[in-house]
Design a protein around this motif. Structure first.
Motif, PDB file in Angstrom:
ATOM      1  N   HIS A 187       0.809   8.692  -2.754  1.00  0.00           N
ATOM      2  CA  HIS A 187       1.673   9.615  -3.487  1.00  0.00           C
ATOM      3  C   HIS A 187       0.956  10.955  -3.632  1.00  0.00           C
ATOM      4  O   HIS A 187      -0.253  11.004  -3.866  1.00  0.00           O
ATOM      5  CB  HIS A 187       2.001   9.061  -4.871  1.00  0.00           C
ATOM      6  N   GLU A 188       1.713  12.024  -3.498  1.00  0.00           N
ATOM      7  CA  GLU A 188       1.213  13.385  -3.728  1.00  0.00           C
ATOM      8  C   GLU A 188       1.613  13.779  -5.138  1.00  0.00           C
ATOM      9  O   GLU A 188       2.800  13.932  -5.438  1.00  0.00           O
ATOM     10  CB  GLU A 188       1.833  14.348  -2.712  1.00  0.00           C
ATOM     11  N   ILE A 189       0.623  13.929  -6.018  1.00  0.00           N
ATOM     12  CA  ILE A 189       0.890  14.169  -7.437  1.00  0.00           C
ATOM     13  C   ILE A 189      -0.018  15.284  -7.937  1.00  0.00           C
ATOM     14  O   ILE A 189      -1.245  15.176  -7.862  1.00  0.00           O
ATOM     15  CB  ILE A 189       0.643  12.893  -8.280  1.00  0.00           C
ATOM     16  N   GLY A 190       0.581  16.337  -8.461  1.00  0.00           N
ATOM     17  CA  GLY A 190      -0.197  17.365  -9.150  1.00  0.00           C
ATOM     18  C   GLY A 190      -1.353  17.924  -8.357  1.00  0.00           C
ATOM     19  O   GLY A 190      -2.416  18.202  -8.917  1.00  0.00           O
ATOM     20  N   GLY A 191      -1.189  18.095  -7.070  1.00  0.00           N
ATOM     21  CA  GLY A 191      -2.231  18.678  -6.234  1.00  0.00           C
ATOM     22  C   GLY A 191      -3.256  17.697  -5.713  1.00  0.00           C
ATOM     23  O   GLY A 191      -4.204  18.103  -5.023  1.00  0.00           O
ATOM     24  N   VAL A 192      -3.111  16.412  -6.019  1.00  0.00           N
ATOM     25  CA  VAL A 192      -4.031  15.405  -5.497  1.00  0.00           C
ATOM     26  C   VAL A 192      -3.215  14.301  -4.815  1.00  0.00           C
ATOM     27  O   VAL A 192      -1.999  14.192  -5.000  1.00  0.00           O
ATOM     28  CB  VAL A 192      -4.914  14.786  -6.607  1.00  0.00           C
ATOM     29  N   ARG A 193      -3.891  13.493  -4.051  1.00  0.00           N
ATOM     30  CA  ARG A 193      -3.259  12.335  -3.433  1.00  0.00           C
ATOM     31  C   ARG A 193      -3.803  11.075  -4.102  1.00  0.00           C
ATOM     32  O   ARG A 193      -5.010  10.963  -4.345  1.00  0.00           O
ATOM     33  CB  ARG A 193      -3.562  12.282  -1.930  1.00  0.00           C
ATOM     34  N   ILE A 194      -2.903  10.150  -4.387  1.00  0.00           N
ATOM     35  CA  ILE A 194      -3.298   8.879  -4.981  1.00  0.00           C
ATOM     36  C   ILE A 194      -2.942   7.776  -4.006  1.00  0.00           C
ATOM     37  O   ILE A 194      -1.778   7.596  -3.645  1.00  0.00           O
ATOM     38  CB  ILE A 194      -2.593   8.662  -6.333  1.00  0.00           C
ATOM     39  N   LEU A 195      -3.957   7.060  -3.542  1.00  0.00           N
ATOM     40  CA  LEU A 195      -3.782   5.994  -2.569  1.00  0.00           C
ATOM     41  C   LEU A 195      -3.881   4.656  -3.285  1.00  0.00           C
ATOM     42  O   LEU A 195      -4.930   4.314  -3.840  1.00  0.00           O
ATOM     43  CB  LEU A 195      -4.833   6.086  -1.461  1.00  0.00           C
ATOM     44  N   LEU A 196      -2.780   3.926  -3.314  1.00  0.00           N
ATOM     45  CA  LEU A 196      -2.701   2.640  -3.992  1.00  0.00           C
ATOM     46  C   LEU A 196      -2.939   1.526  -2.983  1.00  0.00           C
ATOM     47  O   LEU A 196      -2.149   1.359  -2.037  1.00  0.00           O
ATOM     48  CB  LEU A 196      -1.325   2.473  -4.629  1.00  0.00           C
ATOM     49  N   CYS A 197      -4.003   0.771  -3.173  1.00  0.00           N
ATOM     50  CA  CYS A 197      -4.383  -0.287  -2.244  1.00  0.00           C
ATOM     51  C   CYS A 197      -4.130  -1.658  -2.861  1.00  0.00           C
ATOM     52  O   CYS A 197      -4.504  -1.902  -4.007  1.00  0.00           O
ATOM     53  CB  CYS A 197      -5.865  -0.167  -1.876  1.00  0.00           C
ATOM     54  N   ASP A 198      -3.545  -2.536  -2.102  1.00  0.00           N
ATOM     55  CA  ASP A 198      -3.268  -3.900  -2.548  1.00  0.00           C
ATOM     56  C   ASP A 198      -4.500  -4.767  -2.293  1.00  0.00           C
ATOM     57  O   ASP A 198      -4.822  -5.086  -1.152  1.00  0.00           O
ATOM     58  CB  ASP A 198      -2.055  -4.441  -1.779  1.00  0.00           C
ATOM     59  N   SER A 199      -5.172  -5.144  -3.381  1.00  0.00           N
ATOM     60  CA  SER A 199      -6.372  -5.986  -3.250  1.00  0.00           C
ATOM     61  C   SER A 199      -6.091  -7.442  -3.591  1.00  0.00           C
ATOM     62  O   SER A 199      -7.022  -8.241  -3.686  1.00  0.00           O
ATOM     63  CB  SER A 199      -7.499  -5.447  -4.147  1.00  0.00           C
ATOM     64  N   SER A 200      -4.829  -7.795  -3.769  1.00  0.00           N
ATOM     65  CA  SER A 200      -4.500  -9.165  -4.148  1.00  0.00           C
ATOM     66  C   SER A 200      -4.610 -10.112  -2.957  1.00  0.00           C
ATOM     67  O   SER A 200      -4.377  -9.732  -1.807  1.00  0.00           O
ATOM     68  CB  SER A 200      -3.086  -9.236  -4.734  1.00  0.00           C
ATOM     69  N   ILE A 201      -4.979 -11.346  -3.259  1.00  0.00           N
ATOM     70  CA  ILE A 201      -4.959 -12.448  -2.289  1.00  0.00           C
ATOM     71  C   ILE A 201      -3.961 -13.457  -2.821  1.00  0.00           C
ATOM     72  O   ILE A 201      -4.200 -14.047  -3.885  1.00  0.00           O
ATOM     73  CB  ILE A 201      -6.334 -13.122  -2.140  1.00  0.00           C
ATOM     74  N   PRO A 202      -2.822 -13.646  -2.162  1.00  0.00           N
ATOM     75  CA  PRO A 202      -1.823 -14.566  -2.704  1.00  0.00           C
ATOM     76  C   PRO A 202      -2.423 -15.923  -3.061  1.00  0.00           C
ATOM     77  O   PRO A 202      -3.093 -16.562  -2.248  1.00  0.00           O
ATOM     78  CB  PRO A 202      -0.806 -14.682  -1.561  1.00  0.00           C
ATOM     79  N   GLY A 203      -2.216 -16.325  -4.319  1.00  0.00           N
ATOM     80  CA  GLY A 203      -2.706 -17.616  -4.783  1.00  0.00           C
ATOM     81  C   GLY A 203      -4.152 -17.639  -5.229  1.00  0.00           C
ATOM     82  O   GLY A 203      -4.652 -18.697  -5.628  1.00  0.00           O
ATOM     83  N   LYS A 204      -4.855 -16.507  -5.200  1.00  0.00           N
ATOM     84  CA  LYS A 204      -6.263 -16.455  -5.575  1.00  0.00           C
ATOM     85  C   LYS A 204      -6.477 -15.453  -6.701  1.00  0.00           C
ATOM     86  O   LYS A 204      -5.709 -14.513  -6.882  1.00  0.00           O
ATOM     87  CB  LYS A 204      -7.127 -16.048  -4.377  1.00  0.00           C
ATOM     88  N   SER A 205      -7.555 -15.647  -7.445  1.00  0.00           N
ATOM     89  CA  SER A 205      -7.891 -14.712  -8.519  1.00  0.00           C
ATOM     90  C   SER A 205      -8.773 -13.569  -8.048  1.00  0.00           C
ATOM     91  O   SER A 205      -8.680 -12.450  -8.556  1.00  0.00           O
ATOM     92  CB  SER A 205      -8.603 -15.448  -9.667  1.00  0.00           C
ATOM     93  N   ASN A 260       0.841  -1.188   0.000  1.00  0.00           N
ATOM     94  CA  ASN A 260       0.000   0.000   0.000  1.00  0.00           C
ATOM     95  C   ASN A 260       0.882   1.246   0.000  1.00  0.00           C
ATOM     96  O   ASN A 260       1.839   1.327   0.775  1.00  0.00           O
ATOM     97  CB  ASN A 260      -0.906   0.029   1.232  1.00  0.00           C
ATOM     98  N   GLU A 261       0.565   2.207  -0.856  1.00  0.00           N
ATOM     99  CA  GLU A 261       1.369   3.426  -0.954  1.00  0.00           C
ATOM    100  C   GLU A 261       0.470   4.634  -1.190  1.00  0.00           C
ATOM    101  O   GLU A 261      -0.603   4.513  -1.792  1.00  0.00           O
ATOM    102  CB  GLU A 261       2.362   3.340  -2.119  1.00  0.00           C
TER     103      GLU A 261
END
Length: 249
Positions: free
Chosen positions: A101-119, A98-99
């Motif tokens: 970033h402050e970009i161009g006046g907005v914040r982008i929140l990257l969320c990890d939705s993966s489940i190892p070994g699952k689709s 999860n990360e």
């Protein structure tokens, strides 16, 4: 104005075909006369999660990363340790990636939705707490929440069966933070626009392939085609309004 180039599902797998499709997108973005504030890739960077695939993806994306900030979150085909170590240059830990970033006046929140070994996808309690706390830390800054798995059905039966589990937990968090402008995701291999939790939900088209709707598929035909060109979306955010443009390259 903030401009994001949004792509997804590269599925780099060591074949010339996947490499060429990724190169076409990279060439389009590096050849732009102007610049974008960031390039967002919402998962499935590689196909089998191997270190070799990630090294190839890193090489393919190098010209892009030399010109624009490139933000990435994992998808169900990614492997957290290799993703973190090869693409992010961090230690090969196994927890959610999860990360913010402050970009161009907005914040982008990257969320990890993966489940190892699952689709299918899921947001772990750790990720939901992180999302809640990170949004609460800057209530006056416009924010975009990005993840791989769409939290709603899109009318694509194969994708809908492996979407985000328990999306109501994400909706509950988003409902506490009025500065969220949109949710951005991948996984669908098609440009799709709908709503979730009262917000715009925008899925990036696939680089590796394009999903076919049920009425586009012939007998015994796969749910996806490699005959369409790779595509991406440009998101423009200005004065509280989000506008999106899809490009095939």
């Amino acid at each position: 104005m903030t401009v994001l180039a949004h792509l997804s599902d590269l599925h780099v797998d060591g074949t010339p075909e996947s490499a060429e499709r990724t190169r076409r997108v990279v060439a389009h973005l590096t050849g732009l006369p102007g610049t974008v504030d960031a390039v967002l890739i919402t998962g499935d960077i590689v196909d089998r999660g191997t270190e070799e695939e990630y090294r190839q993806a890193r090489e393919l994306l190098a010209p892009l990363r030399a010109r624009h900030p490139v933000l990435m979150c994992p998808g169900n085909h990614d492997s957290r340790p290799e993703f973190r170590e090869v693409l992010l240059g961090g230690s090969a830990g196994g927890g959610p990636v999860n990360e913010v970033h402050e970009i161009g006046g907005v914040r982008i929140l990257l969320c990890d939705s993966s489940i190892p070994g699952k689709s299918e996808g899921s947001l772990e309690p750790e990720t939901l707490r992180w999302l809640d706390d990170t949004l609460a830390a800057a209530p006056d800054r416009p924010a975009f929440v990005a993840l791989h798995h769409p939290p709603v059905e899109l009318g694509l039966p194969y994708i809908d069966r492996i979407g985000l589990l328990e999306p109501e937990r994400l909706a509950e968090v988003l409902g506490r933070h009025g500065q969220v402008a949109a949710v951005l995701c991948g996984h669908a291999h098609t440009a799709a626009a709908t709503t979730f939790a009262g917000l715009p939900l925008l899925c990036a088209p696939g680089v590796a392939s394009t999903a076919l709707m049920p009425w586009e598929q012939g007998p015994q035909q796969s749910w996806k085609t490699y005959g369409s060109p790779p595509s991406l979306t440009f998101h423009l955010y200005l004065d509280g309004r989000l506008t999106s443009h899809v490009r095939s390259v």
